[in-house]
Design an enzyme around this catalytic site. Structure first.
Site, PDB file in Angstrom:
ATOM      1  CG  HIS A  54      76.689 -44.533  66.668  1.00 46.17           C
ATOM      2  ND1 HIS A  54      76.703 -43.271  67.218  1.00 46.17           N
ATOM      3  CD2 HIS A  54      77.991 -44.840  66.395  1.00 46.17           C
ATOM      4  CE1 HIS A  54      77.954 -42.832  67.273  1.00 46.17           C
ATOM      5  NE2 HIS A  54      78.755 -43.769  66.782  1.00 46.17           N
ATOM      6  CD  GLU A  55      79.639 -48.063  65.596  1.00 46.27           C
ATOM      7  OE1 GLU A  55      80.340 -47.842  64.584  1.00 46.27           O
ATOM      8  OE2 GLU A  55      79.866 -47.550  66.697  1.00 46.27           O
ATOM      9  CG  HIS A  58      80.089 -44.196  62.013  1.00 49.37           C
ATOM     10  ND1 HIS A  58      80.404 -42.855  61.938  1.00 49.37           N
ATOM     11  CD2 HIS A  58      80.052 -44.492  63.346  1.00 49.37           C
ATOM     12  CE1 HIS A  58      80.547 -42.363  63.166  1.00 49.37           C
ATOM     13  NE2 HIS A  58      80.337 -43.337  64.029  1.00 49.37           N
TER      14      HIS A  58
END
Length: 253
Positions: A54-55, A58
């Protein structure tokens, strides 16, 4: 002795270690070792892997959008410690898992949004994290859509998989809420007037901690789970199976 620094383009050893633990515990469950403690290890390590993805999503979007600093910061190495904030990255997400079974992404990457090429890239950077959870949900749902759980007797393994998939759904539902501090607001933030963005930034820092406990209230958590189960149902995740996985996950009860 010369110490060679880790390559910023190479995945971290910590990520490999957590992924290995996830695969090993999954193998034991699938092979018939149905000890609930392995469900905990499987789900928790799988959640850490999804947090890194997820990170990392980003950061990857930010890299292509113009913020090359994410490379030097090591965000693309998918190191769980690289996204670490002692409270928000580990303590509170674990509390959410243990108490409410809600997948709250707790990591953080610091993006230099002022150097992004356009406001559209700003929105893409925010959307990339939930999109990663959506991809993980689809991957976890593939065996269920193919009917594989019906062909094997390893109910504990499939229950753990169902719960892990449901956690991805909760992460998507939570993150897409248009509330300051969450990715859903980040998607629309760059299109708002600057004064409104500044006010939302201040509000988000105050709301972020309070929202975490609001999400644990019976009414709110129930609404989150209902929406998440509907989303997970699109990839054939059975809510009762996911709840069984949640009960197994809390092996100490």
């Amino acid at each position: 002795m010369t110490i060679v620094p880790a390559s910023p383009r190479r995945l971290s050893a910590n990520f490999y270690m957590v992924t290995g633990l996830f695969l090993f515990s999954g193998f034991l469950l699938y092979a018939g070792n149905e000890a609930p403690v392995w469900v905990f290890v499987f789900v928790f390590s799988g959640w850490v892997v999804s947090l890194c993805l997820h990170e990392g999503a980003h950061a990857l979007a930010a890299y292509y959008g113009g913020d090359r600093s994410v490379l030097d910061k090591g965000y693309l190495r998918l190191d769980p410690l690289g996204y670490a904030d002692p409270l928000y990255s580990f303590a509170l997400p674990l509390v959410f898992l243990l108490i409410g079974g809600i997948g709250l992404p707790g990591g953080s990457v610091y993006i230099q949004r002022s150097v992004l090429k356009t406001k559209h890239w700003d929105a893409i950077v925010s959307a990339a994290g939930p999109f990663a959870n959506l991809v993980i949900l689809l991957v976890l749902g593939l065996p269920f859509m193919a009917g594989l759980p019906e062909t094997t007797s390893t109910d504990t393994f499939w229950a753990a998989m169902s719960f892990l998939a449901a956690l991805q759904a909760t992460a998507i539902v939570l993150n897409m809420l248009p509330i300051p501090g969450l990715d859903g607001f980040g998607i629309i933030r760059s299109y708002l007037p600057y004064d409104m963005q500044a006010q939302a930034q201040q509000l988000g820092s105050m709301l972020s901690f309070a929202l975490m406990f609001i999400f644990l209230s019976d009414a709110v958590s129930g609404a989150i789970w209902n929406a998440s189960y509907k989303l997970a149902g699109l990839v054939s995740i059975d809510p009762s199976y996911a709840y069984y996985g949640f009960e197994l996950f809390r092996f100490w009860r």
